[in-house]
Design a protein around this motif. Structure first.
Motif, short mmCIF file in Angstrom:
data_model
loop_
_atom_site.label_atom_id
_atom_site.label_comp_id
_atom_site.label_asym_id
_atom_site.label_seq_id
_atom_site.Cartn_x
_atom_site.Cartn_y
_atom_site.Cartn_z
N LEU A 287 0.83 -1.21 0.00
CA LEU A 287 0.00 0.00 0.00
C LEU A 287 0.86 1.25 0.00
CD1 LEU A 287 -2.80 -0.97 2.55
CD2 LEU A 287 -3.05 -0.69 0.09
N LYS A 288 1.92 1.25 0.78
CA LYS A 288 2.81 2.41 0.82
C LYS A 288 3.48 2.64 -0.53
CE LYS A 288 3.84 2.34 5.77
NZ LYS A 288 4.88 2.14 6.82
N GLU A 289 3.89 1.54 -1.19
CA GLU A 289 4.52 1.68 -2.50
C GLU A 289 3.53 2.20 -3.53
OE1 GLU A 289 7.16 1.44 -5.80
OE2 GLU A 289 7.36 1.77 -3.64
N VAL B 260 3.81 5.65 -5.69
CA VAL B 260 3.70 5.70 -7.15
C VAL B 260 2.66 6.74 -7.57
CG1 VAL B 260 2.94 4.39 -9.18
CG2 VAL B 260 4.52 3.35 -7.53
N VAL B 261 1.52 6.74 -6.90
CA VAL B 261 0.46 7.70 -7.25
C VAL B 261 0.95 9.13 -7.12
CG1 VAL B 261 -1.77 8.61 -6.48
CG2 VAL B 261 -1.45 6.15 -6.72
N LEU B 262 1.72 9.41 -6.07
CA LEU B 262 2.14 10.78 -5.78
C LEU B 262 3.42 11.20 -6.51
CD1 LEU B 262 1.49 10.83 -1.93
CD2 LEU B 262 0.16 12.01 -3.69
N GLU B 263 4.30 10.25 -6.79
CA GLU B 263 5.63 10.62 -7.24
C GLU B 263 5.96 10.22 -8.67
OE1 GLU B 263 8.55 9.15 -4.50
OE2 GLU B 263 7.49 9.95 -2.73
N GLU B 264 5.15 9.40 -9.31
CA GLU B 264 5.48 8.97 -10.67
C GLU B 264 4.38 9.39 -11.64
OE1 GLU B 264 6.76 4.94 -11.10
OE2 GLU B 264 7.93 4.95 -9.24
N PRO B 265 4.50 10.58 -12.21
CA PRO B 265 3.44 11.09 -13.10
C PRO B 265 3.12 10.16 -14.26
CG PRO B 265 5.03 12.81 -12.57
CD PRO B 265 5.60 11.54 -12.05
N CYS C 224 -3.94 -0.52 -22.45
CA CYS C 224 -2.82 -0.96 -21.62
C CYS C 224 -3.36 -1.38 -20.26
CB CYS C 224 -1.78 0.14 -21.45
SG CYS C 224 -2.34 1.55 -20.48
N PRO C 225 -2.63 -2.22 -19.54
CA PRO C 225 -3.04 -2.55 -18.17
C PRO C 225 -2.80 -1.35 -17.24
CG PRO C 225 -1.39 -4.10 -19.02
CD PRO C 225 -1.41 -2.92 -19.93
N SER C 226 -3.42 -1.40 -16.08
CA SER C 226 -3.22 -0.35 -15.07
C SER C 226 -1.74 -0.21 -14.72
CB SER C 226 -4.02 -0.70 -13.80
OG SER C 226 -3.52 -0.01 -12.68
N GLN C 227 -1.24 1.00 -14.85
CA GLN C 227 0.16 1.25 -14.52
C GLN C 227 0.41 1.06 -13.02
OE1 GLN C 227 2.59 1.92 -16.80
NE2 GLN C 227 2.13 3.80 -17.91
N ILE C 228 -0.50 1.56 -12.20
CA ILE C 228 -0.32 1.43 -10.75
C ILE C 228 -0.36 -0.03 -10.34
CG2 ILE C 228 -1.33 2.02 -8.51
CD1 ILE C 228 -2.34 4.62 -9.91
#
Length: 397
Positions: free
Chosen positions: A53-55, A59-64, A272-276
């Protein structure tokens, strides 16, 4: 009333069984002193573990780029990790070019079948079937050529060979099996691969529940054959192992030429599949092996509780257990679809009848479906399993 036009293949496909079963709850009042035991669906209900969950939050916040379209066949780093880990586990040679990521394993199945068969063709499908597999074949106008299972709920390669003609384009296996839980022996899987190879058709092998197999050894040696890509199409899911059901991440391992055709399907369906979800799966593969081992141990503990507990239920027979499932035969004169509804009403147990996994007598079946039910026990701890068994023992139609 307006008569709307529908695709007849779609209109003739049976409704989603889990959704149908949930509607039974609308007709009953579950008493406070007898809370519902839901053993109808094979899906985790807990969220992913905290490190994951933390990862995902990071990803949501830091990898546009995680919010943009990605490669149709999936993120290269996830594909590469799957190729490496599966090569090691199966003692085989799997390259990144053999791997595609899908939006869940159901999509992997749909894509695989779409690459080998069209309306009017046939696919060999063991019964009891996984209902979404049967639904897709029906929607596509592809005949499901039904292969009965024998002792231990394991199908026969020799019987499958007798069923193959020019219409048959593939053989489908699920192991550990949904709905029966049966773990097909390595030798049986190898024989099915030989049958498929001898008839120049693919073996579509769905190993969604691979991580909950009772053996720590590789469940088969098909990838050890350097020419495995000529026959094998392997399917996998991250939904169960990392509790990512809502993020819809699955995988296909197949010959690169097949994936080139499958890419057309995936691009049309989801782009494409979900990136997250993919990044979560990649993190899980890299960092959560110990956690997965603990989850497997717990599932095996629950399986043991089911197997030992049924010994005290008079008239009930366990036909198969494994991964998330127990497939059992009931001792009553009423058909399993009626039994399942009655269990909700009088014992607050929600399960699925065998009539959702095989043809009924009215549909040309043997009558076995009317005597069987599936119990998805993965979300019920041993104490809950004991309560489940008590309720089944107390049930009378």
């Amino acid at each position: 009333m307006t008569r709307l036009p529908f695709n007849p293949h779609l209109a003739d496909t049976f409704p989603p069984p889990v959704m149908e079963a949930r509607q039974w709850l609308d007709a009953v009042d579950i008493p406070h002193d007898r809370p519902l035991l839901n053993v109808s669906q094979a899906a985790p209900v807990a969220p992913p573990p905290e490190p994951l969950l933390k990862e995902m939050s990071r990803v949501v916040l830091e990898e546009p780029e995680a919010h943009l379209y990605g490669p149709v066949l999936g993120l290269p780093e996830l594909r590469e990790t799957i190729a490496e880990q599966w090569s090691k586990r199966y003692n085989g040679q799997i390259a990144v070019e053999n791997v595609a990521i899908t939006s869940g394993c159901n999509q992997a199945f749909c894509a695989a079948i779409s690459s080998v068969a069209q309306a009017g063709d046939a696919v060999i499908l063991p019964i009891p079937w996984y209902f979404n597999h049967k639904m897709w074949l029906d929607m596509m106008g592809i005949e499901a050529r039904l292969l009965p299972c024998g002792h231990g709920m394991v199908p026969s390669p020799a019987e499958a060979a007798k069923m193959i003609d020019e219409k048959v384009k593939a053989i489908v296996l699920v192991t550990p099996n949904n709905p029966t839980g049966a773990e097909y022996p390595s030798g049986v899987i190898g024989e099915f691969a030989n049958v498929a190879s001898n008839h120049s058709i693919p073996l579509v092998l769905d190993e969604t529940y691979l991580n909950f197999h009772s053996s720590e050894d590789a469940p088969h040696d098909l990838f050890a054959d350097p020419d495995w890509g000529d026959t094998l199409i392997h399917l996998y899911s991250f939904s169960k192992v990392f509790r990512l059901t809502g993020h819809r991440i699955g995988a296909i391992i197949a010959h690169p030429d097949r994936l080139a055709q499958i890419e057309k399907f995936l691009d049309t369906m989801t782009i494409c599949p979900s990136q997250i979800g993919q990044k979560a799966a990649h993190f899980g593969l890299a960092h959560l092996s110990d956690w997965v081992a603990g989850e497997r141990t717990e599932i095996l503990r629950r399986r043991a509780a089911i197997e030992s507990g049924f010994n005290r239920l008079e008239g009930w027979t366990v036909l198969g257990t494994g991964a998330y499932f127990a497939y059992v035969e009931h001792p009553f004169s009423i058909p399993s679809d009626e039994l399942a509804r009655r269990l909700v009403e009088v014992q607050s147990v929600l399960c699925l009848p065998g009539t959702m996994f095989a043809p009924t007598l009215a549909e040309g079946g043997t009558g076995e479906a009317e005597r069987q039910i599936r119990l998805a026990f993965a979300n019920v701890d041993p104490a809950g399993i004991s309560i489940l068994l008590d309720r089944l023992a107390a049930f009378h139609p």
